[in-house]
Scaffold this motif. Structure first.
Motif: not given
Length: 638
Positions: A82-107
């Motif tokens: 996450l801390g290696t570049s702005s792109k890496s941070m955006a990619d990583g947080l977007d990836q986490i958000s996508t799964v979290r969003r799906r998880l909210g629907r699941l629960v």
């Protein structure tokens, strides 16, 4: 209740529930409706939610669960990037958000099915699987806070400036950085994390003792034997017969009194754990730590306590009026739950919805049109049925679908008020979801109860205005007064007790069961005007502190009092036609968590760190009593 997050950036997967909160709807006094009356209130084919927008069927849900689990190793692999570049941070947080969003629907899907009928084992098992996935997700992304903190403010801010995709994560990142001063080293954080479970044991022990092991007495009420446990205490404490009320109180509270030393030791252990955490994290006090996560000024808490005490003459006026209307010559604490007024009027679910729409007309046609469409969308399960979870809640976690609501509508006014309350939560989510990306669509508990309690105030004002008889007006006004008493004054008294208890431990004072009882008794007597002869408080009732489980959720209940104060401010101004205030109110609701909660309320025109919102609530309460006294005098003269 306070909505837990998996990480500092997480949107909620929890429920806004009135089962555990002393909200306005819960405070209304009414007897349970009969099963036949409740069924008649919700005709066949109405009041049942449609879960197919979440998943077509249970097989589709299971496919998605397995797909989410397959994503978790990929999230774990993001650690160190996450801390290696702005792109890496955006990619990583977007990836986490996508799964979290799906998880909210699941629960959401599994939770709604489980609550619809708690007796279906397969649904309970499915819900356990969902929360297992939730916990595994939390473990997979547990590195985020530490990694963002280690990246540092300067680098994170440069990333925010360089990468537009990080805009939706900005508030979450700012929160992590703001709390960095209270974040320890990775090794120290790991040590504290491992100590979390043992430090939660006082609450577990308290729950086990009070729910399973206390020896409840058996009393006789109108010829029938009653085991006076917590449930039956609630059922009989508001009995119409004053002799029964006194019998209930004199039989119930000695059970807690007999365990005063043990219960005191348990709560003292809980307090010491909280104070320890505050010191380790370098907060000046426990209340400062509690306010820190949402960045709420400590002045909010202390202003509430100060103004609640300043408003005690208003509370005493109400208690005297209650006693007069009930014909109580020597009122005692045991008389506090008897209904001040009753009504035989009942409502169907459709009538309750139309009544709510009419009451909320001051919020404008755009709001009521959206609400009317939602009423028709099968978002709510309102049918009383065997095995259904008790209480009421709104679940906002399925961001890509819509909120879902659960209640058991029984046709009484309390149910109408609960409906207005829960749809206040739901419309908050509708507005926030439409205006915000997933990452900032969630909102703080500090704001969450404002629109729900505001809806109830709109409703009671409408009921008074449209009441066809004097008795209907008296009933509606009495509901509002009792609601303010229980939601504002009682919660403020709890907040003051918590503050005194934590401060005593912080000063190194010895706190025991006897100390808690004396401290709480002093508050009970002051709030109820014992010295002035308003309500007599028996010394036995000082043990009531041991009955309140909310005290194990440090500095939480005060938000009920602040929210009802803010709600009264908005409801009064909007009903008077202040469209500018209405616009600010909606802007606050639409903001979600895009900014800290306190600045959002401030921008909307209410400063909960100042005395004015609480004084405005006292003005409303006094005005309501003026109306009730006039009506009662007219009734007496007939």
């Amino acid at each position: 209740m306070l909505k837990p997050t998996v990480i500092a950036l997480a949107a909620t997967l929890a429920l806004l529930s009135t089962t555990a909160e002393p909200a306005l709807a819960a405070a209304a006094v009414a007897k349970p409706a009969s099963a036949s009356a409740a069924t008649a209130a919700v005709p066949a084919g109405q009041g049942v939610w449609d879960l197919t927008p979440l998943y077509a069927n249970e097989a589709a849900w299971e496919t998605e669960r397995l797909a989410i689990l397959a994503e978790l190793p990929k999230l774990k692999a993001l650690q160190g990037t996450l801390g290696t570049s702005s792109k890496s941070m955006a990619d990583g947080l977007d990836q986490i958000s996508t799964v979290r969003r799906r998880l909210g629907r699941l629960v959401t899907y599994s939770g709604l099915l489980a609550d619809e009928n708690t007796q279906i084992t397969a649904n309970q098992a499915r819900n356990q699987l969902a929360y297992s996935a939730y916990n595994q997700f939390g473990e997979a992304v547990s590195f985020v806070t530490a990694e963002v903190t280690a990246t540092g403010r300067d680098k994170v801010e440069s990333y925010l400036a360089a990468e537009p995709r990080l805009a939706k994560h900005k508030q979450g990142l700012k929160t992590i950085l703001r709390l960095a001063a209270h974040t320890l080293s990775l090794k120290e954080e790991a040590l504290l994390a491992s100590a979390a479970e043992p430090m939660q044991q006082p609450q577990s022990i308290y729950g086990l003792l009070t729910n399973a092991d206390l020896p409840w007495p058996t009393i006789t009420v109108r010829g029938k034997k009653v085991v006076l446990d917590q449930e039956q205490y609630v059922a009989f404490r508001g009995d119409a017969d004053p002799k029964v009320r006194e019998q209930v109180f004199k039989s119930f509270w000695p059970v807690y009194k007999a365990y005063e030393r043990t219960l005191g030791a348990i709560y003292a252990a809980n307090l010491r754990g909280t104070v320890f955490n505050a010191k380790v994290r370098q907060y000046p006090s426990s209340v400062a730590m509690a306010q820190g996560n949402d960045n709420i000024p400590e002045a909010v808490y202390r202003s509430l306590v100060q103004e609640a005490n300043a408003g005690l003459p208003t509370l005493h006026r109400y208690l005297k009026l209650r006693s007069k209307m009930l014909g109580l010559k020597n009122p005692g604490y045991q008389d506090g739950y008897v209904a001040l007024a009753k009504t035989n009027r009942s409502y169907t679910l459709a009538e309750a919805e139309q009544l709510t729409l009419a009451a909320l007309a001051p919020l404008g046609s755009d709001y009521t049109t959206k609400l009317d469409q939602a009423f028709k969308g099968n978002w709510m399960h309102a049918v009383p049925q065997r095995g259904k979870r008790s209480g009421a809640y709104m679940n906002p976690a399925a961001y890509d679908v819509h909120p879902y609501l659960l209640m058991s509508f029984n046709g009484e006014y309390q149910s109408v008020s609960t409906l207005a309350h829960e749809w206040g939560h739901a419309m908050h989510s509708v507005l926030s979801n439409a205006a915000q990306p997933f990452e900032t669509a969630d909102y703080s508990t500090f704001i969450a109860e404002i629109p729900s309690t505001a809806n109830e105030l709109f409703l009671v004002d409408h009921m008074v205005e449209k009441a066809a008889t004097r008795e209907e007006k008296i009933f509606a006004l009495s509901q509002e007064l009792e609601s303010i008493r229980s939601t504002f004054f009682r919660q403020a008294m709890f907040a003051e007790f918590e503050l005194k208890s934590h401060e005593a431990v912080e000063k190194g004072e010895a706190v025991t069961g006897e100390w808690f009882t004396k401290t709480y008794l002093d508050l009970l007597k002051r709030y109820h005007g014992d010295a002035q002869g308003v309500v007599k408080i028996d010394d036995l009732y000082g043990i009531e502190w041991a009955y309140i489980p909310h005290f194990y959720n440090d500095f939480y209940v005060y938000q009920y009092a602040t929210c009802v104060s803010a709600a009264a401010f908005f409801a009064e101004g909007i009903r008077k036609g202040d469209t500018a205030l209405r616009d600010k109110y909606f802007a606050m609701l639409k903001a979600g968590s895009s900014a800290d909660a306190y600045p959002l309320t401030l921008a909307a025109g209410v400063d909960l760190a100042s005395p004015e919102p609480y004084r405005a609530l006292m003005r409303r309460m006094n005005a309501t009593m003026d109306k009730l006294e006039k009506l009662n005098a007219e009734k007496a003269s007939k």
